[in-house]
Every structure is written in C-alpha cells, then in structure tokens.
Design a protein around this motif. Structure first.
Motif, short mmCIF file in Angstrom:
data_model
loop_
_atom_site.label_atom_id
_atom_site.label_comp_id
_atom_site.label_asym_id
_atom_site.label_seq_id
_atom_site.Cartn_x
_atom_site.Cartn_y
_atom_site.Cartn_z
N THR A 309 -14.14 90.10 22.21
CA THR A 309 -15.50 89.94 22.71
C THR A 309 -16.50 90.37 21.65
O THR A 309 -17.46 89.67 21.36
N GLU A 310 -16.20 91.56 21.07
CA GLU A 310 -17.09 92.11 20.05
C GLU A 310 -17.20 91.17 18.85
O GLU A 310 -18.28 90.92 18.33
N ARG A 313 -19.30 88.19 19.59
CA ARG A 313 -20.71 88.57 19.60
C ARG A 313 -21.22 88.68 18.16
O ARG A 313 -22.29 88.19 17.83
N GLU A 317 -24.08 86.70 16.23
CA GLU A 317 -25.19 87.45 15.63
C GLU A 317 -25.40 87.03 14.18
O GLU A 317 -26.53 86.77 13.75
#
Lengths: 418, 163
Positions: A309-310, A313, A317
């Motif tokens: 998930t990180e 993200r 970004e």
C-alpha cells in the motif's frame, strides 16, 4: 380705367417641393438620420460599457488578438472607397458614364476588400476561442474556482470525444498524442490547482494560485509576480520529490528483502519436509526453528501488505510531483500559455472579456452588415449606364456609403486604439 | 425651377478638392494611429480626447465634402441637428447608470465582478480584493514611483530644478 384682372396675365404655377432636393435624396437623408441614432445608440452603449468596467480590466488588443495595423489598413480602404464613389458621382453628373462605371467598380472592389479583411479578423478571433456569446464563447471574467472547474470539464469533454472518435475508427493519427496532452494538463494543472487551492488557508495565496493557474493557461501578458510564484512552486517541489523518491526506494528495497527472506524460509521448510518424508524425526532444535519461522513468515506477510500500500502511494506521489514539475517546466517554456502553446481549445480568463466580445462583435457586425447591404446595392446598379440621368441614384448610394465610412471612422479608434 | 445641384456643380470639376480631402483623411488616420502608440497614451484621457477629436475632424470632412452638406441649403440643419442632439442625449442618459456603475458597487457585487490583475492587489497586501485598490495599468506613471529611493527622489528633484 384699366382692369388689371382682365389683362389676361395667366399666373404661372410650378411645383415647388418642400425642400429643394429630389425626393429620393430627402428619403435617404431621413433614413440616414435614423441611422445616426441607431449607431449612436450602439457606440454610446459601447462607450459607457467600456468605461464602466472595473478599473483596469478592459482587454488590451493583444489579449483578444486584435491587430491595430489591420484595422488602420481597413480604415484606409474605406476612405479610398469613399473617394472613388464621390468621383463616380462627379463623373455621372458630367454624363461621363464610362468613367463613372470605373470608379463605381473600384468602390465595389474596395468594399469587398474591407469585408474580406473583416472576415479574416473574425476567423482569427474564432480560431483563438473568442466568440460573441456563450456557449461557444469560453471567456471567464476572473480567475476563480469556477474557471478552474470549467477548464477541467472542457478537457474531460474533449477527451471523451476524442476517445469515442478513436473507438469508431475515425480518429487521426495525432489523436492519441492529443488525449495524452489533455490528460497531462488535466492532472498536473487543473486537478493540482483545485487540490492545492482547497488545502490553502491563506486567502492571498489562494488568489495567487488561481491567478497563476489562469496565467499558465492563457497569459494576459508578462506578469513578474505570477511567474515568480510558479517558479517558487517548482523550486519548492524539489525537496518533497527527492524525499518521496528516497522513501520509494527504501520501500522497494525492504520489499525485496522481505521477498528474499520469505524465499529462504520457504526453502528451509521444503528441506525439512523432504527430510521428514525420508523418515527422519526432526530434532527439538528444528521444531523450535520451524515455529519461529512460521511466526516470522506471518509477520512478514503482514508487513508486505502494508508495504505494498505504502509503495503504491509513494509511486503515485512521485508521479504527481514529477508530473507537476514537468508541467511547470513546460509552462515556463511556453510563451503563450498552455492553451495557445499546445493548441488546446480551453476556456480563457480575460477580465471583462465577455463585455469586450459582446460589444466588439455587435458593433463590427452591424457595421459589416451595412457594408454588405451597400455592396449589394452596388451590385444591383452595376449593369446600369451611370450617366447624368442616374446621377441622383449614384449620389444617394454614395451618401449611404459615406455614412458607412463615417461610422467606421469612429469605430476604428474606439475598438482598436482605446 | 432651379437645378438642385447647381449650387455646387457650378464650380465644375471638384476632383482636386476631393483628393485634398482624401489626403487630409489619410493624415488624420495616421495621426490617431500614431497617438495610440505614443507616450501621449500614458495619460489615457489625453490620448482618448485626441483620438476622438481626430475622429470628429474626419467625420466633419466626410460630411461636409463627400456628403456635400457644405453646399446644401439650410434644410441640412433640420435633418441632422435634431438627430445629433438625440444621439448625444441618449448616450448621456446611459452614463450615470452604466458608465459609473462600479463607483457604487456593493461588496457583494465586487465578488462577482471581473477583476484586473490579482497580483497588483496581493502585492499591495489587501486580500479582500477591491479592484479599485489595485491599479494594474503598467503604463501608469505613478506605478514606478511607489517606493522611490531617496537618491532617486533627489535626482528627480534636481532634474526638475528644485532644490
């Protein structure tokens, strides 16, 4: 004694018109007086609207693609045509029909040149997205969130139109490139601005961000403050981009380590399973290791999930920051903004631009209509012999034509030079 | 019965006169074009007045010579003066309501009015955005003199001959 009444002097009666001019000319002058009031109304409306707009918002000629010298040249053309029609009248009075016809044709040609130039000017406006009225006109009066959302909606509509076209196989080869560019603008200019303006709490910076957006889409001219604002933003993106890239790299490295460790655990487990099948009894140590490894694996799986998930993200970004940086570089590079530079049909922010477009097209449109009617009348009279018997006709048409010239004498400075 | 054109046709060929008027019209057009790109436009009222004056002069030439009103009898006044008066009154009637409308705008109206350069406002430090406060006109001669340094002020004083 004489009788004066019987001397037979008949009273000579002759018709005396109320005004010492031909009836047709009188009619034309009455018509011209109504025309004076008609154009006075239009020009007056323009003047009061022009000077009533909020201070400093009236568009400059370059902002609305108005070329002063073309207007001046057209003024010259119309003055020439006024001279030629007056010379045609002079020749007709002296019954030099051939000469009159030559000047007459010259007037017709000059009037057509005027109308042609006008048509060219109109087409230039249309090509740059300046139309007389909504919904074709995409002019917004101030840089606000409505303007940002209008640009976003316009891009969304264009993208779906282009995608539909390519699904139906009627799209050109440049469609894919166009869609890519539109989406790039949508993500890194429109969406970025709505997000950042929504998060910004300082109203001054909010206004600046919106004005900078409008400047990026369609600059109204050189604006040092907004250019500085955009440059500052590009500079401020470098550190977060670096940080996001580093975190992304760290996350990727950690993910790779986890995958490696999981593979090692799996290999050890397989080896143990093989030995068990061969009939070996596992030692106490081995059983303890197995329990520890099973626990570790559960933990690693959990970490892998959050790390995924990180990482997603962070990828987004980095994409966002990279895209915005790219967009800002492009905006700084494009001299005429995104709309002009990338040939995109986008709503434009021109303060008081709608009032300008309304009045410009109304005034020049009605004037052009008068020119057209004059040319039509010239066309009707073209086959006639323009001798002395038709001098009054030529004079009347000439009066009308001079009036059209007269209106333009006022329109040119008001529309082009003020 | 008199020939209606006798007044001005008597002079014979007027081509030379018309060409002179044509030359004057071209020169006047050039003048208004030159005014528009000259420093006279720094004070816009001066430039606008000049250009409208030039336009009126051109209109006068066209009306009196090309439209022959110079040689017509008094009926010309009966037809043209009332319309001109009506035209001027019509425009004058619009001025208080429309041309001066922004002088009486309420705050709520300014919120929907078009606005000039945002940066002129925010640089000045006023966030509320009253467009009259910010003067975005680049050509404004006062704009450059917002914060003159003392030396510059001394120099300009010296240039003007004041101690």
């Amino acid at each position: 004694m004489s009788h004066p009444h019987e001397t037979g002097h008949a009273v000579a009666l002759s018709y005396e018109p109320g005004l010492p001019i031909p009836r047709g000319k009188l009619c034309l002058w009455v018509f011209l007086s109504t025309e004076i009031m008609f154009f006075a109304g239009l020009i007056g409306a323009y003047i009061v609207l022009r000077f009533g707009v909020p201070e400093g918002t009236w568009p400059t000629p370059t902002q609305v693609h108005l070329v002063e010298w073309i207007g001046a040249a057209n003024t010259f053309v119309l003055i020439c045509s006024s001279v030629t029609i007056v010379l045609a009248f002079e020749a007709a009075k002296q019954d030099r029909a051939d000469v009159a016809k030559r000047w007459f044709v010259a007037t017709l040609l000059l009037g057509s040149v005027f109308l042609g130039v006008k048509g060219y000017e109109y087409s230039q406006k249309f090509a740059h997205g300046i139309h007389p009225a909504r919904p074709r006109s995409g002019i917004y009066d101030k840089p606000d969130v409505y303007y940002v959302s209008a640009v976003g909606q316009s891009i969304a509509a264009q993208v779906s139109r282009l995608q539909q076209a390519s699904e139906q196989g009627i799209a050109g080869p440049e469609t894919a490139e166009q869609v890519r560019e539109l989406q790039e603008v949508r993500e890194h200019l429109v969406q970025w601005t709505s997000f950042s303006v929504g998060r910004e709490t300082d109203p001054v910076r909010q206004r600046l961000a919106l004005a900078a957006f409008a400047h990026a889409v369609y600059p109204l001219g050189h604006d040092a403050v907004l250019e500085e604002f955009l440059k500052d933003e590009a500079a401020s993106l470098a550190a977060p981009l670096e940080a996001a890239r580093a975190s992304k790299k760290a996350a990727e490295e950690r993910a790779a380590a986890i995958t490696e460790r999981l593979a090692a655990i799996d290999a050890a487990e397989q080896e143990r399973a093989a030995r068990e099948q061969a009939g070996e009894t596992p030692s106490d140590e081995e059983t303890a290791a197995r329990t520890a490894e099973t626990a570790e694996r559960t933990e690693l799986y959990a970490e892998q999930t959050t790390l995924d998930t990180e990482r997603n993200r962070l990828i987004q970004e980095v994409d966002r920051l990279e895209g915005r940086t790219r967009m800002l570089a492009k905006v700084a590079e494009l001299e005429h903004g995104v709309a002009e530079g990338l040939h995109l049909d986008l709503p434009l922010m021109i303060p008081s631009g709608n009032t300008w477009a309304d009045t410009y097209f109304l005034l020049t449109g009605f004037h052009a209509l008068h020119v057209f009617i004059g040319l039509f009348a010239f066309g009707l009279m073209l086959p006639l012999r323009l001798g002395a018997s038709r001098a009054t006709m030529v004079e009347n048409l000439g009066l009308y034509w001079h009036f059209v010239d007269l209106v333009w004498i006022f329109l040119f400075p008001l529309l082009y030079l003020f | 019965m008199t020939d209606p054109h006798s007044d001005h046709a008597a002079g014979g060929n007027q081509t030379g006169l018309f060409l002179k008027v044509f030359g004057a019209l071209c020169v006047l057009t050039a003048i208004s074009f030159a005014v528009a790109s000259s420093p006279l436009m720094n004070d816009r009222t001066v430039g606008w007045t000049l250009m409208l004056g030039v336009s009126c002069a051109k209109a006068f030439l066209v009306i009196s010579y090309f439209m022959h009103l110079r040689w017509e009898r008094a009926w010309k006044y009966a037809l043209t003066l009332p319309t001109v008066v009506m035209a001027i009154l019509l425009v004058a009637a619009l001025v208080p309501d429309i041309a001066r409308r922004t002088r009486h705008y309420a705050e709520s109206r300014w919120r929907h009015a078009s606005e000039g350069s945002v940066t002129a406002d925010s640089v000045g430090g006023s966030a509320a955005g009253h467009p009259e406060a910010g003067h975005p006109e680049a050509g404004d001669p006062d704009a450059g003199a917002v914060a003159p340094s003392e030396e510059a002020a001394d120099e300009s004083n010296a240039a003007q001959g004041t101690p």
